[in-house]
Scaffold this active site. Sequence first.
Site, PDB file in Angstrom:
ATOM      1  N   LYS A  85     -20.076 -27.217   6.641  1.00 10.30           N
ATOM      2  CA  LYS A  85     -18.964 -28.191   6.613  1.00 10.30           C
ATOM      3  C   LYS A  85     -18.422 -28.282   5.199  1.00 10.30           C
ATOM      4  O   LYS A  85     -19.160 -28.597   4.267  1.00 10.30           O
ATOM      5  CB  LYS A  85     -19.450 -29.567   7.065  1.00 10.30           C
ATOM      6  CG  LYS A  85     -19.825 -29.592   8.529  1.00 10.30           C
ATOM      7  CD  LYS A  85     -20.227 -30.988   8.945  1.00 10.30           C
ATOM      8  CE  LYS A  85     -20.624 -30.969  10.414  1.00 10.30           C
ATOM      9  NZ  LYS A  85     -21.807 -31.711  10.712  1.00 10.30           N
ATOM     10  N   THR A 125     -26.989 -17.731   3.659  1.00  5.12           N
ATOM     11  CA  THR A 125     -28.411 -17.865   3.989  1.00  5.12           C
ATOM     12  C   THR A 125     -28.868 -16.798   4.980  1.00  5.12           C
ATOM     13  O   THR A 125     -28.058 -16.179   5.671  1.00  5.12           O
ATOM     14  CB  THR A 125     -28.697 -19.257   4.597  1.00  5.12           C
ATOM     15  OG1 THR A 125     -27.816 -19.453   5.705  1.00  5.12           O
ATOM     16  CG2 THR A 125     -28.483 -20.355   3.585  1.00  5.12           C
ATOM     17  N   GLU A 129     -22.963 -22.601  -0.823  1.00  6.44           N
ATOM     18  CA  GLU A 129     -23.779 -21.848   0.141  1.00  6.44           C
ATOM     19  C   GLU A 129     -23.276 -22.101   1.555  1.00  6.44           C
ATOM     20  O   GLU A 129     -22.927 -23.223   1.895  1.00  6.44           O
ATOM     21  CB  GLU A 129     -25.235 -22.327   0.029  1.00  6.44           C
ATOM     22  CG  GLU A 129     -26.184 -21.639   1.000  1.00  6.44           C
ATOM     23  CD  GLU A 129     -27.537 -22.341   1.089  1.00  6.44           C
ATOM     24  OE1 GLU A 129     -28.375 -22.141   0.194  1.00  6.44           O
ATOM     25  OE2 GLU A 129     -27.757 -23.083   2.069  1.00  6.44           O
ATOM     26  N   LYS A 144     -42.014 -15.593 -11.455  1.00 10.90           N
ATOM     27  CA  LYS A 144     -40.839 -14.926 -10.853  1.00 10.90           C
ATOM     28  C   LYS A 144     -39.871 -14.469 -11.943  1.00 10.90           C
ATOM     29  O   LYS A 144     -39.280 -13.395 -11.860  1.00 10.90           O
ATOM     30  CB  LYS A 144     -40.130 -15.869  -9.865  1.00 10.90           C
ATOM     31  CG  LYS A 144     -40.963 -16.216  -8.640  1.00 10.90           C
ATOM     32  CD  LYS A 144     -40.154 -16.862  -7.515  1.00 10.90           C
ATOM     33  CE  LYS A 144     -40.048 -18.336  -7.594  1.00 10.90           C
ATOM     34  NZ  LYS A 144     -39.527 -18.985  -6.372  1.00 10.90           N
ATOM     35  N   ALA A 191     -42.325 -14.723  -3.087  1.00  9.77           N
ATOM     36  CA  ALA A 191     -41.027 -14.292  -3.629  1.00  9.77           C
ATOM     37  C   ALA A 191     -41.218 -13.401  -4.852  1.00  9.77           C
ATOM     38  O   ALA A 191     -40.456 -12.459  -5.071  1.00  9.77           O
ATOM     39  CB  ALA A 191     -40.179 -15.510  -3.962  1.00  9.77           C
ATOM     40  N   GLN A 208     -33.491 -26.295  -5.260  1.00 10.97           N
ATOM     41  CA  GLN A 208     -33.454 -27.072  -4.027  1.00 10.97           C
ATOM     42  C   GLN A 208     -32.559 -28.284  -4.254  1.00 10.97           C
ATOM     43  O   GLN A 208     -32.401 -28.737  -5.396  1.00 10.97           O
ATOM     44  CB  GLN A 208     -34.893 -27.517  -3.699  1.00 10.97           C
ATOM     45  CG  GLN A 208     -35.067 -28.265  -2.415  1.00 10.97           C
ATOM     46  CD  GLN A 208     -34.624 -27.431  -1.235  1.00 10.97           C
ATOM     47  OE1 GLN A 208     -33.410 -27.325  -0.981  1.00 10.97           O
ATOM     48  NE2 GLN A 208     -35.552 -26.839  -0.522  1.00 10.97           N
ATOM     49  N   TYR A 228     -37.760 -25.818  -7.592  1.00 10.32           N
ATOM     50  CA  TYR A 228     -37.905 -27.088  -6.878  1.00 10.32           C
ATOM     51  C   TYR A 228     -38.113 -28.256  -7.845  1.00 10.32           C
ATOM     52  O   TYR A 228     -39.237 -28.487  -8.313  1.00 10.32           O
ATOM     53  CB  TYR A 228     -39.092 -26.992  -5.902  1.00 10.32           C
ATOM     54  CG  TYR A 228     -38.895 -25.874  -4.906  1.00 10.32           C
ATOM     55  CD1 TYR A 228     -38.326 -26.114  -3.661  1.00 10.32           C
ATOM     56  CD2 TYR A 228     -39.228 -24.558  -5.227  1.00 10.32           C
ATOM     57  CE1 TYR A 228     -38.098 -25.076  -2.761  1.00 10.32           C
ATOM     58  CE2 TYR A 228     -39.007 -23.509  -4.345  1.00 10.32           C
ATOM     59  CZ  TYR A 228     -38.441 -23.782  -3.118  1.00 10.32           C
ATOM     60  OH  TYR A 228     -38.211 -22.759  -2.234  1.00 10.32           O
ATOM     61  N   GLY A 248     -39.170 -17.453   2.151  1.00  7.61           N
ATOM     62  CA  GLY A 248     -38.868 -17.912   3.507  1.00  7.61           C
ATOM     63  C   GLY A 248     -39.919 -18.913   3.950  1.00  7.61           C
ATOM     64  O   GLY A 248     -41.038 -18.927   3.438  1.00  7.61           O
ATOM     65  N   HIS A 259     -42.325 -27.525  -4.821  1.00  3.48           N
ATOM     66  CA  HIS A 259     -42.379 -26.952  -3.475  1.00  3.48           C
ATOM     67  C   HIS A 259     -43.471 -27.662  -2.675  1.00  3.48           C
ATOM     68  O   HIS A 259     -44.535 -27.973  -3.204  1.00  3.48           O
ATOM     69  CB  HIS A 259     -42.668 -25.445  -3.567  1.00  3.48           C
ATOM     70  CG  HIS A 259     -42.637 -24.769  -2.239  1.00  3.48           C
ATOM     71  ND1 HIS A 259     -43.772 -24.425  -1.554  1.00  3.48           N
ATOM     72  CD2 HIS A 259     -41.596 -24.388  -1.462  1.00  3.48           C
ATOM     73  CE1 HIS A 259     -43.429 -23.841  -0.400  1.00  3.48           C
ATOM     74  NE2 HIS A 259     -42.106 -23.806  -0.328  1.00  3.48           N
TER      75      HIS A 259
HETATM   76  P1  FAD Z   1     -42.326 -18.689  -3.495  1.00  4.63           P
HETATM   77  O1  FAD Z   1     -41.725 -18.637  -4.835  1.00  4.63           O
HETATM   78  O2  FAD Z   1     -43.079 -17.492  -3.013  1.00  4.63           O
HETATM   79  O3  FAD Z   1     -43.279 -19.966  -3.448  1.00  4.63           O
HETATM   80  C1  FAD Z   1     -43.831 -20.423  -2.214  1.00  4.63           C
HETATM   81  C2  FAD Z   1     -45.061 -21.275  -2.500  1.00  4.63           C
HETATM   82  O4  FAD Z   1     -46.131 -20.444  -2.937  1.00  4.63           O
HETATM   83  C3  FAD Z   1     -44.865 -22.300  -3.614  1.00  4.63           C
HETATM   84  O5  FAD Z   1     -45.632 -23.422  -3.274  1.00  4.63           O
HETATM   85  C4  FAD Z   1     -45.414 -21.616  -4.852  1.00  4.63           C
HETATM   86  O6  FAD Z   1     -45.855 -22.540  -5.821  1.00  4.63           O
HETATM   87  C5  FAD Z   1     -46.548 -20.795  -4.245  1.00  4.63           C
HETATM   88  N1  FAD Z   1     -46.799 -19.519  -4.928  1.00  4.63           N
HETATM   89  C6  FAD Z   1     -45.893 -18.653  -5.420  1.00  4.63           C
HETATM   90  N2  FAD Z   1     -46.502 -17.545  -5.882  1.00  4.63           N
HETATM   91  C7  FAD Z   1     -47.828 -17.705  -5.650  1.00  4.63           C
HETATM   92  C8  FAD Z   1     -48.983 -16.907  -5.860  1.00  4.63           C
HETATM   93  N3  FAD Z   1     -48.901 -15.712  -6.454  1.00  4.63           N
HETATM   94  N4  FAD Z   1     -50.188 -17.392  -5.461  1.00  4.63           N
HETATM   95  C9  FAD Z   1     -50.303 -18.612  -4.880  1.00  4.63           C
HETATM   96  N5  FAD Z   1     -49.235 -19.421  -4.650  1.00  4.63           N
HETATM   97  C10 FAD Z   1     -48.023 -18.961  -5.025  1.00  4.63           C
HETATM   98  N6  FAD Z   1     -35.326 -20.013   3.473  1.00  4.63           N
HETATM   99  C11 FAD Z   1     -34.866 -19.133   4.401  1.00  4.63           C
HETATM  100  O7  FAD Z   1     -35.594 -18.800   5.334  1.00  4.63           O
HETATM  101  N7  FAD Z   1     -33.601 -18.590   4.311  1.00  4.63           N
HETATM  102  C12 FAD Z   1     -32.761 -18.909   3.294  1.00  4.63           C
HETATM  103  O8  FAD Z   1     -31.630 -18.416   3.251  1.00  4.63           O
HETATM  104  C13 FAD Z   1     -33.208 -19.824   2.296  1.00  4.63           C
HETATM  105  N8  FAD Z   1     -32.426 -20.159   1.251  1.00  4.63           N
HETATM  106  C14 FAD Z   1     -32.909 -20.972   0.261  1.00  4.63           C
HETATM  107  C15 FAD Z   1     -32.131 -21.240  -0.870  1.00  4.63           C
HETATM  108  C16 FAD Z   1     -32.595 -22.065  -1.893  1.00  4.63           C
HETATM  109  C17 FAD Z   1     -31.747 -22.313  -3.104  1.00  4.63           C
HETATM  110  C18 FAD Z   1     -33.882 -22.671  -1.775  1.00  4.63           C
HETATM  111  C19 FAD Z   1     -34.390 -23.600  -2.844  1.00  4.63           C
HETATM  112  C20 FAD Z   1     -34.671 -22.413  -0.653  1.00  4.63           C
HETATM  113  C21 FAD Z   1     -34.202 -21.559   0.365  1.00  4.63           C
HETATM  114  N9  FAD Z   1     -34.975 -21.252   1.496  1.00  4.63           N
HETATM  115  C22 FAD Z   1     -34.521 -20.362   2.433  1.00  4.63           C
HETATM  116  C23 FAD Z   1     -36.277 -21.908   1.696  1.00  4.63           C
HETATM  117  C24 FAD Z   1     -37.437 -21.137   1.039  1.00  4.63           C
HETATM  118  O9  FAD Z   1     -37.571 -19.881   1.634  1.00  4.63           O
HETATM  119  C25 FAD Z   1     -38.694 -21.967   1.244  1.00  4.63           C
HETATM  120  O10 FAD Z   1     -38.638 -23.115   0.433  1.00  4.63           O
HETATM  121  C26 FAD Z   1     -40.010 -21.260   1.101  1.00  4.63           C
HETATM  122  O11 FAD Z   1     -41.031 -22.117   1.632  1.00  4.63           O
HETATM  123  C27 FAD Z   1     -40.401 -20.911  -0.323  1.00  4.63           C
HETATM  124  O12 FAD Z   1     -39.609 -19.904  -0.816  1.00  4.63           O
HETATM  125  P2  FAD Z   1     -39.728 -19.466  -2.353  1.00  4.63           P
HETATM  126  O13 FAD Z   1     -38.881 -18.285  -2.517  1.00  4.63           O
HETATM  127  O14 FAD Z   1     -39.543 -20.612  -3.241  1.00  4.63           O
HETATM  128  O15 FAD Z   1     -41.287 -19.022  -2.363  1.00  4.63           O
END
Ligand code: FAD
Length: 315
Positions: free
Chosen positions: A303, A47, A16, A197, A142, A208, A177, A123, A181
């Site tokens: 890096k 990203t 990445e 998802k 997501a 993560q 995660y 995000g 998370h």
């Molecule tokens: P989700 O899957 O939506 O989950 C977020 C939280 O909500 C979790 O606690 C989950 O348990 C909970 N949840 C999910 N669905 C529901 C629901 N229906 N009702 C209630 N709770 C729910 N961030 C950036 O801004 N840019 C990036 O490029 C980026 N790249 C990443 C790459 C990787 C591999 C990883 C692991 C993370 C990355 N992130 C990035 C960070 C990520 O956006 C954050 O960790 C964010 O807080 C959660 O994203 P998610 O897609 O896991 O969210």
Amino acid sequence: MIELLKSTDKPLFSFEILPPLKGKSIQSIYDGIDPLMEFKPAFVNVTYHREEFIYKKREKGFLEKIAIKKRPGTVGICAAIMNKYDIEAIPHLICGGFNKEETENALIDLNFLGINNVLALRGDPIKTESHFVPELGGNEYAVDLVKQIVELNNGNYMDENIENATPTNFSIGVAGYPEKHFESPNFSNDIKRLKEKIDAGADYVVTQLFYDNKKFFDFVDACRLAGIDVPIIPGIKPIESMRHITFLPKFFNIDLPSELTDELDKCKSDVAVKQVGAEWAIQQSKELIERGSPCLHFYTMGKSTTVKQIAQSIF
Ligand code: FAD
């Protein structure tokens, strides 16, 4: 992407990168990728970085709130990488800051550019917000973004009047995660959300970063038990500086195992930390491969030197 992950008989290498800070040239991206090309990366993730808000002083002491993006260019970089290196580039697409119409238009741009892979994410909250606030008319989680992409893959655009629409063909990755998370009430609830998802149409999971392989293996076991049967790609980030020792756990809500911190505590310089970090990541990688990981995904954070050192030992 999913076909590649399912059909490979040897572990794939991927990494990445971050878009450069605004004002820097794309050459800084190529300078990071070039040293890693000899290991034949299967794909490169790029990203996405949301806007930040800053306050600018104006006349008579007024402050103006301005939105700025420090690292724009995710989609352009993906297109440039695919063009220059002939490898898959995967843009990260987030819910935050986009309404669904804008998301659909962004997906159309990707589709026209021949970019058929996305990592669908919610995000993080922006710095000035205590919790994540979706855009008005935007996706909240997501899983909602995954559903929107799947709709386009089925040829269903938001405008119901569009007839004979061309379906897109996105392969969709999502985040997982191993240490849960940070907002999730507990580990099993987070797995349940991850399953949602996958059920919505995501093809694979990228995790993560983590430093304790046992936590990853337990996570994979819990996923399998919950019926998540897609490929799970471990995310690896070598520790490269004294600063990382406190920054990474705080920023990514993860733990460093005491066996690792005991070694890091002996280090007197960043050079020494880097060596311990590289050796740890090499051991992690070897064990992950032994246990059948289809791909190792490295977080370069701009890096590539240490990732190259690790790749030399592994691939
Ligand atoms: P989700 O899957 O939506 O989950 C977020 C939280 O909500 C979790 O606690 C989950 O348990 C909970 N949840 C999910 N669905 C529901 C629901 N229906 N009702 C209630 N709770 C729910 N961030 C950036 O801004 N840019 C990036 O490029 C980026 N790249 C990443 C790459 C990787 C591999 C990883 C692991 C993370 C990355 N992130 C990035 C960070 C990520 O956006 C954050 O960790 C964010 O807080 C959660 O994203 P998610 O897609 O896991 O969210």
